[in-house]
Design an enzyme around this catalytic site. Structure first.
Site, short mmCIF file in Angstrom:
data_model
loop_
_atom_site.label_atom_id
_atom_site.label_comp_id
_atom_site.label_asym_id
_atom_site.label_seq_id
_atom_site.Cartn_x
_atom_site.Cartn_y
_atom_site.Cartn_z
N LYS A 175 -3.84 3.62 37.55
CA LYS A 175 -4.05 3.02 36.35
C LYS A 175 -4.93 3.65 35.56
O LYS A 175 -5.89 4.02 36.24
CB LYS A 175 -4.78 1.52 36.55
CG LYS A 175 -5.13 0.37 35.93
CD LYS A 175 -5.97 -0.74 35.68
CE LYS A 175 -5.65 -1.45 34.49
NZ LYS A 175 -6.08 -2.71 35.02
N HIS A 196 -3.49 -8.23 40.27
CA HIS A 196 -4.81 -8.57 40.63
C HIS A 196 -4.85 -9.16 42.02
O HIS A 196 -5.67 -10.62 42.03
CB HIS A 196 -6.42 -8.66 39.48
CG HIS A 196 -6.24 -7.87 38.75
ND1 HIS A 196 -6.88 -6.96 38.64
CD2 HIS A 196 -5.07 -8.64 37.55
CE1 HIS A 196 -6.62 -6.57 37.59
NE2 HIS A 196 -5.85 -7.60 36.98
N HIS A 218 -3.41 0.15 30.44
CA HIS A 218 -3.92 -0.65 29.96
C HIS A 218 -3.99 -1.08 28.77
O HIS A 218 -4.62 0.31 28.55
CB HIS A 218 -4.99 -1.28 30.57
CG HIS A 218 -5.82 -2.50 29.72
ND1 HIS A 218 -5.88 -3.72 30.16
CD2 HIS A 218 -6.99 -2.47 29.13
CE1 HIS A 218 -6.53 -4.30 29.25
NE2 HIS A 218 -7.01 -3.09 28.83
N ASP A 236 -0.41 -10.53 35.65
CA ASP A 236 -1.72 -9.89 35.31
C ASP A 236 -2.55 -11.59 35.77
O ASP A 236 -3.55 -11.66 36.15
CB ASP A 236 -2.15 -9.78 33.80
CG ASP A 236 -3.51 -9.38 33.47
OD1 ASP A 236 -4.34 -8.11 34.38
OD2 ASP A 236 -4.08 -9.20 32.40
N HIS A 292 2.20 -6.15 38.25
CA HIS A 292 0.66 -5.83 37.39
C HIS A 292 -0.16 -7.40 38.12
O HIS A 292 -0.11 -8.13 37.68
CB HIS A 292 0.70 -5.17 35.99
CG HIS A 292 -0.52 -5.74 35.49
ND1 HIS A 292 -1.07 -4.59 34.82
CD2 HIS A 292 -1.52 -6.21 35.69
CE1 HIS A 292 -2.59 -4.32 34.47
NE2 HIS A 292 -2.95 -5.53 35.23
N HIS A 307 0.56 -5.36 28.87
CA HIS A 307 -0.02 -5.83 28.00
C HIS A 307 0.16 -5.24 26.24
O HIS A 307 0.06 -5.59 25.67
CB HIS A 307 -2.25 -5.36 27.53
CG HIS A 307 -1.94 -6.06 29.18
ND1 HIS A 307 -1.77 -6.52 29.99
CD2 HIS A 307 -2.77 -5.30 29.86
CE1 HIS A 307 -2.08 -6.66 30.97
NE2 HIS A 307 -3.32 -5.35 30.89
#
Length: 381
Positions: free
Chosen positions: A154, A62, A193, A277, A60, A222
């Site tokens: 997602k 970005h 998420h 993340d 996970h 998370h």
């Protein structure tokens, strides 16, 4: 082209002791106590007794940036190859964040392919926070079947930025992920998420208990945002699910302590993962907890938390490594990743006796040598 790695203390991640490893192009083709008979046919690299582990997987992150909650200037930048190599990450699974408009799914695909060409392994998820899933083709199922790098989808729940999806809406997306995965020969996950609303993971339990959907396709992340949420995640893990603990942000307690607590509560290590993340947009605070700007989530905390789990938590190297090797590989359905085993990709990390990262190999190519990055991204100086 053959490469012979000599004199490793091998953790595959299970501890195998002193071993030699033979690589052909990007694959591991032999592991033995001694492979000296092949020295004349291969490039030899002496590990000098260093600990060797599988390359780390960040499921996970970005890679094209995220953020944007304080306007365009708060959108975070792309991830560079050297940032990943510096923390031993040789495989990534990337995704969009809150924003599925200014951040484009095709741009994400392009960056994933770029990282692949630059030397590591990269995958992606379609979708973003919203129920209106953004895809490259006309559908989730189409992406799963026809887009090589798409391995799941997602969506967000229990967050004021989510679309507040119902169980029925989620089960339809799960169906597309699962059936598309069947045809595309992928496992397929719906990566969920989790925000901090009181609904927590309630709808996910509804999917499992009421709709009887296979839990292996549901991937909550998370989960350590609050204590109440993590307690619910523990129950999800005990049902057989894999829960993802974020190391770069949004934790009520340090991630390695969350793992220790879960183990005490009876969760198997095989049912937990770490992810960074990385490059998510975070609020920056001053010493009085007043917001003063934005920052990007770090991408190096997976390795840091694994080391803390070993050094401070007393967890064995083999068990701690599962959080960033075998477990994310199994969660994502990457059957050629996460282990040092014949037939697997030659993604490798080497550490000294203090568990400091010294060397990295990705798909058989050495990317870091003696703590120095020797392969950088195309446009890195």
């Amino acid at each position: 082209m053959l490469k012979l790695i000599k004199n490793t203390e091998l953790y595959a991640p299970e501890h195998l002791g002193k071993k030699d490893v033979l690589i052909a192009n990007n694959k591991i083709i032999a592991i033995a106590d001694n492979l000296d008979s092949l020295k004349n046919d291969a490039e030899v690299w002496d590990a000098q007794g260093k600990i060797m582990t599988p390359g780390l997987i960040d499921q996970h992150i970005h890679v094209i940036g995220a953020g944007g909650k304080d306007g365009f200037a708060s959108m975070t930048p792309e991830v560079n190859l050297s940032e990943l190599i510096a923390c031993g990450t040789t495989t990534v699974s990337s995704l969009l964040g809150t924003d599925g408009t200014a951040r484009n799914i095709r741009t994400l695909y392009s960056k994933v392919k770029t990282l692949d060409q630059e030397g590591i392994s990269a995958y992606m998820l379609c979708g973003y926070y919203g129920i209106d899933t953004v895809t490259i083709t006309e559908s989730i199922q189409g992406d799963m079947i026809f887009i090589d790098k798409v391995i799941g989808c997602k969506i967000a729940i229990s967050d004021i930025r989510s679309s507040y999806p119902t169980a029925q809406e989620l089960v339809r997306k799960l169906r597309d992920v699962m059936v598309g995965g069947m045809i595309g020969h992928k496992k397929g996950i719906l990566h969920v998420h989790l925000g901090n609303l009181e609904t927590k993971m309630d709808v996910l339990f509804e999917l499992v208990n009421e709709y009887k959907f296979p839990i292996k396709h549901i991937s909550p992340t998370h989960v350590g945002r609050t204590k109440a949420l993590f307690d619910q995640a523990i129950a999800f893990a005990k049902l057989g699910g894999i829960i993802d603990i974020t190391t770069g942000a949004s934790q009520y307690t340090p991630p390695h302590k969350s793992v220790l607590y879960a183990l005490e509560e009876g969760v198997n290590m095989d049912n937990m993962t770490f992810s960074s993340d990385g490059h998510a947009g975070l609020t920056k605070f001053d010493e009085n907890k007043n917001p003063i700007g934005v920052r990007k989530a770090p991408i190096d905390k997976n390795l840091e938390e694994v080391v803390l789990l070993i050094k401070e938590g007393g967890v064995s190297i083999s068990e701690a490594l599962k959080l960033v090797t075998t477990n994310p590989a199994r969660n994502l359905g990457l059957n050629h990743k996460g282990k040092i085993e014949v037939g697997y990709d030659a993604d490798l990390c080497c550490f000294n006796e203090n568990l400091e990262l010294t060397d990295v190999f990705a798909k058989g190519q050495q990317m870091m040598a003696d703590k120095k990055i020797i392969v950088k991204g195309t446009f890195e100086s």
